[in-house]
Design an enzyme around this catalytic site. Structure first.
Site, PDB file in Angstrom:
ATOM      1  N   SER A 144      -5.665 -20.501 -13.487  1.00 56.26           N
ATOM      2  CA  SER A 144      -7.104 -20.838 -13.803  1.00 56.26           C
ATOM      3  C   SER A 144      -7.976 -20.031 -14.022  1.00 56.26           C
ATOM      4  O   SER A 144      -7.946 -18.744 -13.478  1.00 56.26           O
ATOM      5  CB  SER A 144      -7.148 -21.954 -12.496  1.00 56.26           C
ATOM      6  OG  SER A 144      -8.778 -22.269 -12.688  1.00 56.26           O
ATOM      7  N   TYR A 157      -8.396 -22.929  -2.798  1.00 57.05           N
ATOM      8  CA  TYR A 157      -8.004 -23.210  -4.121  1.00 57.05           C
ATOM      9  C   TYR A 157      -8.013 -21.823  -5.064  1.00 57.05           C
ATOM     10  O   TYR A 157      -6.961 -21.202  -5.442  1.00 57.05           O
ATOM     11  CB  TYR A 157      -8.511 -24.134  -5.129  1.00 57.05           C
ATOM     12  CG  TYR A 157      -8.080 -24.377  -6.496  1.00 57.05           C
ATOM     13  CD1 TYR A 157      -6.750 -25.019  -6.849  1.00 57.05           C
ATOM     14  CD2 TYR A 157      -8.542 -23.929  -7.607  1.00 57.05           C
ATOM     15  CE1 TYR A 157      -6.179 -25.119  -8.039  1.00 57.05           C
ATOM     16  CE2 TYR A 157      -8.240 -24.216  -8.704  1.00 57.05           C
ATOM     17  CZ  TYR A 157      -7.227 -24.474  -9.079  1.00 57.05           C
ATOM     18  OH  TYR A 157      -6.579 -24.656 -10.443  1.00 57.05           O
TER      19      TYR A 157
END
Length: 283
Positions: A144, A157
């Site tokens: 990501s 995360y």
């Protein structure tokens, strides 16, 4: 020559929705034999329907896999090799989002995020590496832009994605010395079920107490970012390109916006530009 001897085989994790589903479909359309794994195979209907509509149902098979279970990853990879005779690539896509901040959540919640997003990647990659060496194959891991830039209320995360990026960046030259290419793929916002699964309910801002105003600002900014998100199919396209490329890049962004975002971090040697940007998201 049998099918198992002539057709390249890729194992893709997290294929019930989103980028994983789109990647499985696009890889099959590109001629790969796709082993599409998901934790709950009862959710395979969308993928199988899409494969049938695209005329590639014969090149996609669904298998169960909970990536947090190391023994299950070993068994799944062994089963693929036993049935297909080879494993040419792994796409580590399975993951889960998480929104929260350290003071207000238990450490177990952070561990859970790490189990799926970091250790899950390691389990599958470790199980596959010997077979990928034999095939001179590749490992492609979906991280990501949150694996490049730490983002407010995404502490766990981003920590997991940073860990994956560091692990793969370190593994790449070692695996490469034995013929296995390693890449990370960094999407920005993507229209998928990923965001709806992060567990932020309607009362989250009130429950955040002193962090409420900052969380409200962050959520408003995020809604705007995802209003202009790319589709799962658009994000999947660079992954399949990396599967096909003779020498894929190590770091791949899925859009110009993601490349610009990640590039800002790589050029920000003292960290001040990133801190100014992310602080503005919650002010």
């Amino acid at each position: 020559m049998t099918k198992s001897e002539s057709t390249r085989t890729v194992l893709i994790t997290g294929t019930s929705t989103g980028i994983g589903l789109a990647t499985a479909l696009a890889a099959a359309e590109a001629g790969w034999q796709v082993v599409a794994t998901m934790r709950d195979t009862a959710r395979s209907g969308a993928l199988l329907d899409a494969a049938k509509e695209a005329g590639v149902a014969d090149r996609i098979e669904v298998r169960p896999l909970d990536v947090t279970d190391a023994a299950a990853a070993e068994a799944c990879v062994a089963g693929v090799v036993a049935d297909h005779g080879r494993l040419d690539a792994v796409v580590n896509n399975a993951g889960s989002g998480h929104v929260g901040t350290l003071e207000q959540e238990g450490i177990e919640a952070v561990r859970d995020v790490m189990e799926v997003n970091f250790f899950g990647v390691l389990h599958v990659t470790k199980a596959a590496l010997a077979h990928l060496r034999a095939a001179h194959g590749r490992v492609i891991t979906v991280t990501s832009v949150g694996g490049v830039i730490g983002q407010p209320f995404n502490e766990a995360y981003c920590a997991a994605k940073f860990a994956v990026e560091g692990f793969m960046e370190s593994l790449a030259p070692v695996a490469g010395s034995l013929g296995v290419a390693v890449s990370v793929v960094e999407p920005g916002p993507v229209t998928s079920e990923f965001v709806s699964n992060v567990g932020v309910g309607p009362g989250a801002v009130e429950a955040a107490g002193p962090y409420g105003p900052a969380l409200a600002a962050y959520l408003e900014r995020t809604r705007g970012a995802f209003a202009n998100a790319q589709t799962s199919a658009q994000a999947a396209a660079p992954i399949v390109e990396a599967l096909q490329a003779p020498r894929p890049a190590f770091r791949i962004q899925t859009s110009a916006a993601a490349a610009a975002f990640a590039g800002g971090k790589l050029a920000d040697l003292d960290g001040s530009a990133v801190q100014a940007m992310t602080s503005a998201w919650i002010s």
